[in-house]
Design an enzyme around this catalytic site. Structure first.
Site, PDB file in Angstrom:
ATOM      1  N   ARG A  72       0.864  -1.180  -0.037  1.00  0.00           N
ATOM      2  CA  ARG A  72      -0.087  -0.022   0.106  1.00  0.00           C
ATOM      3  C   ARG A  72       1.104   1.230   0.092  1.00  0.00           C
ATOM      4  O   ARG A  72       0.484   2.395  -0.420  1.00  0.00           O
ATOM      5  CB  ARG A  72      -1.113   0.071   1.217  1.00  0.00           C
ATOM      6  CG  ARG A  72      -1.743  -1.084   0.929  1.00  0.00           C
ATOM      7  CD  ARG A  72      -3.234  -0.929   2.088  1.00  0.00           C
ATOM      8  NE  ARG A  72      -2.674  -1.065   3.396  1.00  0.00           N
ATOM      9  CZ  ARG A  72      -2.616  -2.164   3.887  1.00  0.00           C
ATOM     10  NH1 ARG A  72      -2.796  -3.375   3.225  1.00  0.00           N
ATOM     11  NH2 ARG A  72      -2.162  -2.348   5.205  1.00  0.00           N
ATOM     12  N   TYR A  76       0.049   4.459  -2.098  1.00  0.00           N
ATOM     13  CA  TYR A  76      -0.215   5.886  -1.757  1.00  0.00           C
ATOM     14  C   TYR A  76       0.839   6.883  -2.586  1.00  0.00           C
ATOM     15  O   TYR A  76       0.463   7.884  -2.864  1.00  0.00           O
ATOM     16  CB  TYR A  76      -0.104   5.857  -0.392  1.00  0.00           C
ATOM     17  CG  TYR A  76      -1.042   5.208   0.259  1.00  0.00           C
ATOM     18  CD1 TYR A  76      -2.297   4.806  -0.021  1.00  0.00           C
ATOM     19  CD2 TYR A  76      -0.721   4.520   1.558  1.00  0.00           C
ATOM     20  CE1 TYR A  76      -3.075   4.120   0.539  1.00  0.00           C
ATOM     21  CE2 TYR A  76      -1.532   3.725   2.248  1.00  0.00           C
ATOM     22  CZ  TYR A  76      -2.616   3.305   1.746  1.00  0.00           C
ATOM     23  OH  TYR A  76      -3.471   2.522   2.498  1.00  0.00           O
ATOM     24  N   TYR A  98     -13.610   9.894   0.655  1.00  0.00           N
ATOM     25  CA  TYR A  98     -14.473   9.611   1.435  1.00  0.00           C
ATOM     26  C   TYR A  98     -14.042   9.775   2.942  1.00  0.00           C
ATOM     27  O   TYR A  98     -12.975   9.740   3.398  1.00  0.00           O
ATOM     28  CB  TYR A  98     -15.085   8.349   0.927  1.00  0.00           C
ATOM     29  CG  TYR A  98     -14.309   7.068   1.773  1.00  0.00           C
ATOM     30  CD1 TYR A  98     -14.623   6.543   2.942  1.00  0.00           C
ATOM     31  CD2 TYR A  98     -13.282   6.587   1.104  1.00  0.00           C
ATOM     32  CE1 TYR A  98     -14.020   5.550   3.330  1.00  0.00           C
ATOM     33  CE2 TYR A  98     -12.395   5.601   1.607  1.00  0.00           C
ATOM     34  CZ  TYR A  98     -12.801   5.010   2.794  1.00  0.00           C
ATOM     35  OH  TYR A  98     -12.199   3.868   3.385  1.00  0.00           O
ATOM     36  N   HIS A 100     -13.274  11.826   6.071  1.00  0.00           N
ATOM     37  CA  HIS A 100     -12.518  12.956   6.053  1.00  0.00           C
ATOM     38  C   HIS A 100     -11.141  12.671   5.483  1.00  0.00           C
ATOM     39  O   HIS A 100     -10.477  11.634   5.733  1.00  0.00           O
ATOM     40  CB  HIS A 100     -12.114  12.975   7.776  1.00  0.00           C
ATOM     41  CG  HIS A 100     -11.651  14.374   8.143  1.00  0.00           C
ATOM     42  ND1 HIS A 100     -10.335  14.620   7.942  1.00  0.00           N
ATOM     43  CD2 HIS A 100     -11.969  15.512   8.937  1.00  0.00           C
ATOM     44  CE1 HIS A 100      -9.930  16.028   8.269  1.00  0.00           C
ATOM     45  NE2 HIS A 100     -10.956  16.247   8.887  1.00  0.00           N
ATOM     46  N   VAL A 103      -8.312  11.468   8.132  1.00  0.00           N
ATOM     47  CA  VAL A 103      -8.338  10.367   9.093  1.00  0.00           C
ATOM     48  C   VAL A 103      -8.251   9.046   8.408  1.00  0.00           C
ATOM     49  O   VAL A 103      -8.917   8.618   7.461  1.00  0.00           O
ATOM     50  CB  VAL A 103      -9.643  10.560   9.628  1.00  0.00           C
ATOM     51  CG1 VAL A 103     -10.117   9.424  10.670  1.00  0.00           C
ATOM     52  CG2 VAL A 103      -9.947  11.892  10.140  1.00  0.00           C
ATOM     53  N   ALA A 130     -15.879   8.451   9.742  1.00  0.00           N
ATOM     54  CA  ALA A 130     -16.639   7.171  10.257  1.00  0.00           C
ATOM     55  C   ALA A 130     -16.658   7.611  11.986  1.00  0.00           C
ATOM     56  O   ALA A 130     -17.765   7.028  12.543  1.00  0.00           O
ATOM     57  CB  ALA A 130     -15.791   6.011  10.001  1.00  0.00           C
ATOM     58  N   GLN A 172      -9.664  -0.251  11.604  1.00  0.00           N
ATOM     59  CA  GLN A 172      -9.137  -1.200  10.782  1.00  0.00           C
ATOM     60  C   GLN A 172      -8.631  -2.574  11.323  1.00  0.00           C
ATOM     61  O   GLN A 172      -7.542  -3.142  11.387  1.00  0.00           O
ATOM     62  CB  GLN A 172      -7.827  -0.548  10.031  1.00  0.00           C
ATOM     63  CG  GLN A 172      -7.938   0.697   9.339  1.00  0.00           C
ATOM     64  CD  GLN A 172      -6.402   1.243   8.543  1.00  0.00           C
ATOM     65  OE1 GLN A 172      -5.565   0.975   9.083  1.00  0.00           O
ATOM     66  NE2 GLN A 172      -6.804   1.653   7.648  1.00  0.00           N
ATOM     67  N   ALA A 213     -19.922   2.342   9.214  1.00  0.00           N
ATOM     68  CA  ALA A 213     -21.021   3.617   8.782  1.00  0.00           C
ATOM     69  C   ALA A 213     -21.563   3.080   7.765  1.00  0.00           C
ATOM     70  O   ALA A 213     -21.093   2.519   6.721  1.00  0.00           O
ATOM     71  CB  ALA A 213     -20.151   4.698   8.734  1.00  0.00           C
ATOM     72  N   THR A 241     -14.827  -1.123  12.239  1.00  0.00           N
ATOM     73  CA  THR A 241     -14.280  -0.680  13.589  1.00  0.00           C
ATOM     74  C   THR A 241     -14.898  -1.374  14.866  1.00  0.00           C
ATOM     75  O   THR A 241     -16.080  -1.526  14.674  1.00  0.00           O
ATOM     76  CB  THR A 241     -14.657   0.905  13.522  1.00  0.00           C
ATOM     77  OG1 THR A 241     -14.236   1.523  12.606  1.00  0.00           O
ATOM     78  CG2 THR A 241     -14.242   1.660  15.026  1.00  0.00           C
TER      79      THR A 241
END
Length: 284
Positions: A72, A76, A98, A100, A103, A130, A172, A213, A241
């Site tokens: 990852r 990124y 999606y 914030h 975050v 979330a 996560q 969420a 979460t």
């Protein structure tokens, strides 16, 4: 990298779209999307990308940078470079994320830092995360007993001190224990290690909540209640979460309370101010 002065008109805004399609976006974030030359999107559903295209014709998905077995960190880095290439070309770029954008989102932070380091204007516009949805859906006031937040793997990789008198929120949890940064999920074996760690502070029959969420108006949030000992066998995803309620009451610090009472009796403190209605969030 040295950028010609005429190209420094490029700028970057990383904005939050909120968690739910169309329902959480703020006017400032919408303005950035609508006025950008190009919008890069990292969102939860292809429907969200189509919705963004109604506001801006040039929307480019960041999802193709993800791949099975690909670290990852590489993903990124490539996301950042894709956005910065357009900024360096003198364009107004919007990164739409999606929730914030600051975050549990590495690329927006890195992109803004890199853009500023190269002399470009860069800005982050917050969004409903979330965490915000979690407080509303579960009816949690983090100011009542306190709330501690950790990325789930940190409890396995580091020595962290938990407070079972406060809420515990583990992010996560579906990829807990992954050190490769190549997986999108880990399994029961890793979760058993997390359970072993949590049992140091919480009883096995303590009720916890697997939370996700809602991202579409027609969907409902996941709020699955289970006993802590059941954690290894419950389906968990990368965006799940784990919410752990307090396991015991806060313990009064009677010695400190006595010192405060004595201080107030001494006359060394200012008298209470007249009441004025609170104007800022969190002071009521």
């Amino acid at each position: 990298m040295t950028v010609p002065a005429e190209k420094l008109s490029g700028r970057l805004a990383c904005v939050g779209l909120g968690m739910m399609l169309g329902a959480h976006i703020g006017p400032r974030a919408r303005s950035h999307v609508e006025q950008a030359d190009v919008v890069f999107a990292a969102v939860s559903d292809p429907l969200v990308e189509e919705w963004l295209r109604q506001m801006n014709p040039d929307v480019r998905s960041l999802q193709p940078f993800y791949a099975a077995g690909k670290p990852r960190h590489d993903t990124y880095r490539q996301m950042v470079e894709a956005m910065l290439d357009e900024v360096r070309a003198g364009r107004h770029v919007c990164g739409a994320f999606y929730g914030h954008p600051g975050v549990f989102a590495k690329a927006p932070h890195d992109a803004i830092a890199q853009a500023r380091a190269e002399g470009f204007h860069a800005h982050m516009e917050p969004g409903i995360s979330a965490e915000d949805c979690l407080y509303a859906d579960l009816g949690i006031d983090p100011g009542r007993t306190g709330c501690q937040h950790y990325e789930a793997s940190q409890l396995l990789f580091y020595r962290r001190r938990l407070d079972p008198t406060a809420w515990l929120v583990l992010w996560q949890v579906g990829i807990v224990g992954d050190r490769s940064y190549r997986r999108f999920a880990t399994g029961p074996a890793h979760r058993r290690l997390l359970l072993e760690r949590l049992l140091q502070d919480y009883p096995g029959d303590h009720e916890v909540i697997a939370y996700e969420a809602a991202t579409l108006p027609i969907a409902q949030p996941r709020m699955q209640r289970l006993q802590l000992r059941e954690l290894p066998e419950v389906p968990l995803h990368m965006h799940t979460t784990l919410v752990v309620p307090p396991a015991r009451a806060m313990e009064p610090d009677t010695a400190m309370q006595a010192r405060i009472a004595e201080l107030e009796r001494s006359g060394e403190v200012e008298p209470p101010l007249p009441y004025t209605p609170p104007l800022e969030e969190g002071v009521a």
